[in-house]
Design an enzyme around this catalytic site. Structure first.
Site, PDB file in Angstrom:
ATOM      1  CD  GLU A   9      69.414 -25.191  80.630  1.00 18.67           C
ATOM      2  OE1 GLU A   9      68.265 -24.898  80.966  1.00 18.67           O
ATOM      3  OE2 GLU A   9      69.743 -26.337  80.287  1.00 18.67           O
ATOM      4  CG  ASP A  82      69.402 -28.208  82.834  1.00 18.81           C
ATOM      5  OD1 ASP A  82      70.325 -27.937  83.622  1.00 18.81           O
ATOM      6  OD2 ASP A  82      68.281 -27.673  82.879  1.00 18.81           O
ATOM      7  CG  ASP A  84      67.045 -31.928  79.726  1.00 29.46           C
ATOM      8  OD1 ASP A  84      67.672 -31.066  79.073  1.00 29.46           O
ATOM      9  OD2 ASP A  84      66.225 -31.623  80.609  1.00 29.46           O
ATOM     10  CD  GLU A  86      63.779 -27.628  75.269  1.00 24.44           C
ATOM     11  OE1 GLU A  86      63.721 -26.610  74.560  1.00 24.44           O
ATOM     12  OE2 GLU A  86      63.176 -28.688  74.982  1.00 24.44           O
ATOM     13  CE1 TYR A 284      67.623 -30.231  84.904  1.00 27.38           C
ATOM     14  CE2 TYR A 284      67.101 -32.246  83.716  1.00 27.38           C
ATOM     15  CZ  TYR A 284      67.105 -30.863  83.792  1.00 27.38           C
ATOM     16  OH  TYR A 284      66.594 -30.120  82.767  1.00 27.38           O
ATOM     17  NE  ARG A 286      61.967 -29.151  83.405  1.00 25.13           N
ATOM     18  CZ  ARG A 286      62.608 -28.038  83.759  1.00 25.13           C
ATOM     19  NH1 ARG A 286      63.923 -28.042  83.813  1.00 25.13           N
ATOM     20  NH2 ARG A 286      61.956 -26.940  84.050  1.00 25.13           N
ATOM     21  CG  HIS A 329      69.289 -39.204  82.942  1.00 24.86           C
ATOM     22  ND1 HIS A 329      68.405 -38.639  82.048  1.00 24.86           N
ATOM     23  CD2 HIS A 329      70.518 -38.988  82.422  1.00 24.86           C
ATOM     24  CE1 HIS A 329      69.079 -38.110  81.039  1.00 24.86           C
ATOM     25  NE2 HIS A 329      70.361 -38.306  81.249  1.00 24.86           N
TER      26      HIS A 329
END
Length: 807
Positions: A9, A82, A84, A86, A284, A286, A329
């Site tokens: 990203e 990532d 997740d 998104e 990570y 988030r 996670h």
């Protein structure tokens, strides 16, 4: 030919990963999403199962072409966005936009950017998780439907340019309701009694009465009954206690603690955490999980044992309370527990150390304490042993445990912090130094900070780790909420003191209600909120919004079909949109009558205008125009009184003269100011434009003149638009609105007018880069002041272009 193309990203992440993978791998960045719904139009085919139309972003077209060429030449394309929803959606959009073949495309995920994590991910690729993609799509589409259909309703009924959003409107509602709760709060006072005793060897003991008195008379009566009293230790109770460390950080707890300890905004915390993650220093950022991997637990245990000793180790496995948390996670933690500090920017160092301390402390032993409570009896010669008893508490840390590394902060002002008590024995008589009964006032719930708003949203199940920071930023950018400091107000309080067997009373003053970085709603927020609560209760309902979040979770788990979820929401929502045609614009609370002017009899009202709320006296007529005044900071339309409104019309006002010229005070676009002899002087934060006098105004004028004189290095009578000034970053040339840096080799005081114009011409001819660069004709700005000539001086200049240069 490239054997392996890895797409991530961000460019920072690409640079880090490329160093781990070797020469057979080329790592490139997508710079986030490459496709999205177009900015204009709804781009969603509601009748065809909510099918979206995506387009490649204009600023990504060249990038997509480059990635397509690299992908066509590669044997394998690794999508490494990532881990997740998104990130999964970004990978899916890349696959679609680049026309990637299924047999040469692999999806890899990792929660930390370390060599082992990257190599392990390469060894265990998977296919795209379309359930995660659909959950992200459902959120994006639902939010587009709400914004696209509801925002125009607000434009028609309230004000052009307004916006509504499924999560942002709920966040605004929380802030509006808290503001009204505070304004409606009825403060009650009571009297808190505390006593200071002198103990042996110069030590002191502070004790308090466990209850407050409702009235001054009750407090005075108690102190009278304590006159000539004998104070003794009636009982000493010592109990063992412990403190347990908090779990490692989740996204929201990191935002809260960084706000309390480091004074970071939510967006700043996430920006710095992103840098730490991309440089491979933390996992990570988030996440809503407090879980640590077995590998992390082992590494933390090794670090604790080596640095502090085995007695400080206590392995814990935390279980996240949230039903939606993804336990696979991890919490936010350092990738290498042996690194307790880093040599990056100061903010990155501070946030990293906070994350390291929190994660390490979570695996350390409890702090062992000893808490002591002393009960003090009062024996009065006139009243005997009083039923009221004083209490003194303290604690001793017997073993510091995790406190050696980290102490969690709270949002409360009165954070528990008990001092150690001096040596005491039962029956010991104490010497009273003084006893005070101080008037104290009840307080409403505190206004939200960015971090406490995130905490509340999380408690209600609204939003997810990736949405907290954008939501908090959006409500401020849209003008619904302002974050600011506000000064406190002065109030009087009473204090009764017993000292040397004599009682005295006194009135004192204190400042209360000062606010630091708190969130305040605007008038627009209140009007929009009330409108949505009345006509779209579902959209702004806390439980409903939380249920929608759970539906997204169900889609991500493959237990719900996203089109059916959207249809269920949209049918009822769209009917309400259609019914808004019946709502009269005049019925929306954009104006309120305050009464009539006591002298002229004209109507006085407060209204919401294009540039904010204002007060109006009179009505628009052919021969007479109404008068207008803006509201002051902190005033709201819904509670403005007639008296407060009339006060706003006292400006501008004359406050005397100076140097035979009138001084006027007024409020302008940039705040209150003094006008004198055609010039303007800003008032300080401490100055009230409604009460400032001529003496203070003269001080402000003189101070500004002195500052300007010190700032000016040289002026040119032949061309007054050209000046040499002393700025924040050193001397510079000012030509109109253009600022030109002076080379270090030049002496500012010896520069001629011709040299100044030549430096301006040279600066204008340099290529424009950075944030001030413009494309095409926009770059060819013309500054008339740079070429202005005077016949008296006879200067000639051929320069016609100039560019604003940042000082």
């Amino acid at each position: 030919m490239t054997k392996n193309l890895v797409i991530v990203e961000s460019p920072a992440k690409a640079k880090t990963i490329e160093g781990y993978l070797g020469k057979d791998f080329t790592v490139r960045s997508s710079f986030g999403h490459v496709r999205d719904l177009p900015e204009k139009g709804i781009a969603i085919d509601v009748k065809n199962h909510f099918r979206p139309t995506y387009e490649i972003n204009d600023d990504k077209k060249d990038l997509v072409n480059q990635l397509q060429q690299l992908a066509a030449d590669a044997e394998v394309v690794w999508l490494a966005t990532d881990d997740d929803r998104e990130g999964e959606a970004i990978s899916w959009h890349l696959k679609e936009a680049l026309n990637l073949q299924e047999n040469k495309t692999k999806r890899i995920v990792f929660r930390e950017i370390t060599k082992n994590a990257i190599l392990n991910a390469i060894q265990s690729p998977r296919s795209l998780d379309l359930d995660l993609v659909n959950a992200q799509q459902a959120r994006r589409i639902l939010d587009r439907l709400v914004g696209y259909e509801l925002s125009p309703v607000l434009w028609k009924k309230i004000k052009t340019g307004l916006s509504a959003g499924r999560v942002q409107s709920v966040a605004v509602r929380l802030i509006v309701e808290r503001e009204r709760e505070i304004e409606g709060f009825e403060t009650k006072s009571s009297y808190k009694v505390s006593a200071l005793f002198q103990v042996e060897k110069g030590k002191t003991l502070v004790a308090e009465l466990p209850k407050n008195f409702d009235t001054e008379a009750d407090a005075l009566d108690f102190l009278n009954r304590c006159l000539n009293g004998v104070f003794k230790i009636k009982n000493l109770e010592t109990k063992p206690a412990k403190r347990t460390p908090a779990p490692p950080f989740t996204t929201s707890t990191l935002q809260q603690e960084a706000s309390r300890k480091l004074y970071f905004s939510v967006s700043k915390t996430m920006m710095i955490a992103q840098k730490l993650y991309e440089s491979g220093k933390i996992t990570y950022m988030r996440t809503d999980s407090t879980n640590l991997s077995e590998e992390a637990l082992t590494k933390a245990a090794t670090e604790i044992t080596n640095s502090f000793g085995k007695q400080y180790l206590q392995t814990r496995r935390f279980k996240t309370k949230s039903d939606s948390a993804q336990e696979a996670h991890e919490a936010i933690r350092p990738t290498d527990f042996s690194v307790s500090s880093i040599n990056d920017s100061r903010d990155e160092q501070r946030l990293y150390e906070l994350i390291w301390k929190r994660a390490i402390a979570s695996q350390m032993a409890d702090a062992q304490l000893e808490r002591t409570t002393a009960t003090i009896s009062i024996n009065s010669p006139a009243n005997g042993v009083l039923k009221e008893e004083l209490i003194a508490t303290g604690e001793v840390i017997k073993f510091d445990g995790f406190l050696r590394v980290y102490i969690e902060s709270t949002d409360e002002d009165d954070e528990e912090n008990k001092a150690m008590l001096p040596p005491l024995t039962i029956g010991q008589q104490l010497q009273l130094d003084n006893m005070k009964a101080v008037q104290r006032f009840s307080r409403p719930a505190a206004r939200y900070t960015e971090a406490s708003l995130v905490k509340k949203l999380e408690e209600l199940g609204i939003g997810r780790p990736s949405t907290y920071a954008p939501t908090v930023s959006t409500v401020q950018q849209r003008g619904y909420v302002v974050k600011e400091d506000r000064d406190g107000k002065e109030r009087s309080y009473r204090e009764i003191t017993l000292k040397n067997n004599s009682i005295s009373t006194d009135s004192k003053k204190e400042i209360f209600g000062a606010e630091k970085a708190k969130l305040f709603p605007t008038d627009v927020a209140m009007i929009v909120n009330d409108f949505l609560v009345q006509y779209f209760p579902d959209v702004i309902d806390f439980k409903f919004t939380a249920t929608v979040e759970k539906d997204f979770d169900e889609i991500a788990q493959g237990r719900m079909i996203w089109e059916e979820m959207l249809e269920k929401f949209y049918d009822g929502f769209h009917r309400k949109i259609e019914n808004t045609d019946e709502i009269q614009r005049s019925s929306v609370g954009k104006s309120r009558s305050l009464g009539t002017h006591p002298e002229t009899g004209e109507p006085v009202s407060v209204k919401l205008g294009k540039f904010g709320p204002y007060v109006q006296i009179g009505e628009m007529e052919d021969d007479v125009k109404p008068r207008f005044a803006s509201l002051k900071k902190g005033q709201f339309m819904e509670r403005l009184s007639l008296e407060e409104a009339l006060e706003l019309f006292k400006l501008p006002r004359e406050i005397g003269s100076y140097e035979d010229k009138v001084m006027k005070v007024a409020i302008g676009k940039f705040g209150p100011y003094i006008q004198h002899d055609g010039k303007y002087y800003s008032l300080g934060k401490e100055d009230d434009p409604y009460s400032i006098d001529d003496e203070r105004a003269i001080v402000i004028i003189q101070a500004k003149r002195k500052s300007d004189a010190e700032k000016s290095i040289k002026e040119f009578p032949g061309n007054p638009d050209v000046r040499i000034l002393n700025g924040r970053f050193g001397p510079y040339i000012a030509i109109g609105k253009q600022n030109i840096k002076i080379p270090k080799s030049k002496d500012p005081k010896s520069l001629t007018l011709e040299e100044c114009l030549e430096l301006a011409k040279e600066a204008d001819s340099k290529p424009k880069t950075g944030r001030f660069a413009k494309k095409g004709a926009a770059a060819k700005t013309t500054t008339k002041a740079a070429t202005k000539t005077t016949k008296a001086a006879g200067e000639k200049s051929t320069s016609k272009k100039s560019t604003k240069t940042k000082k």
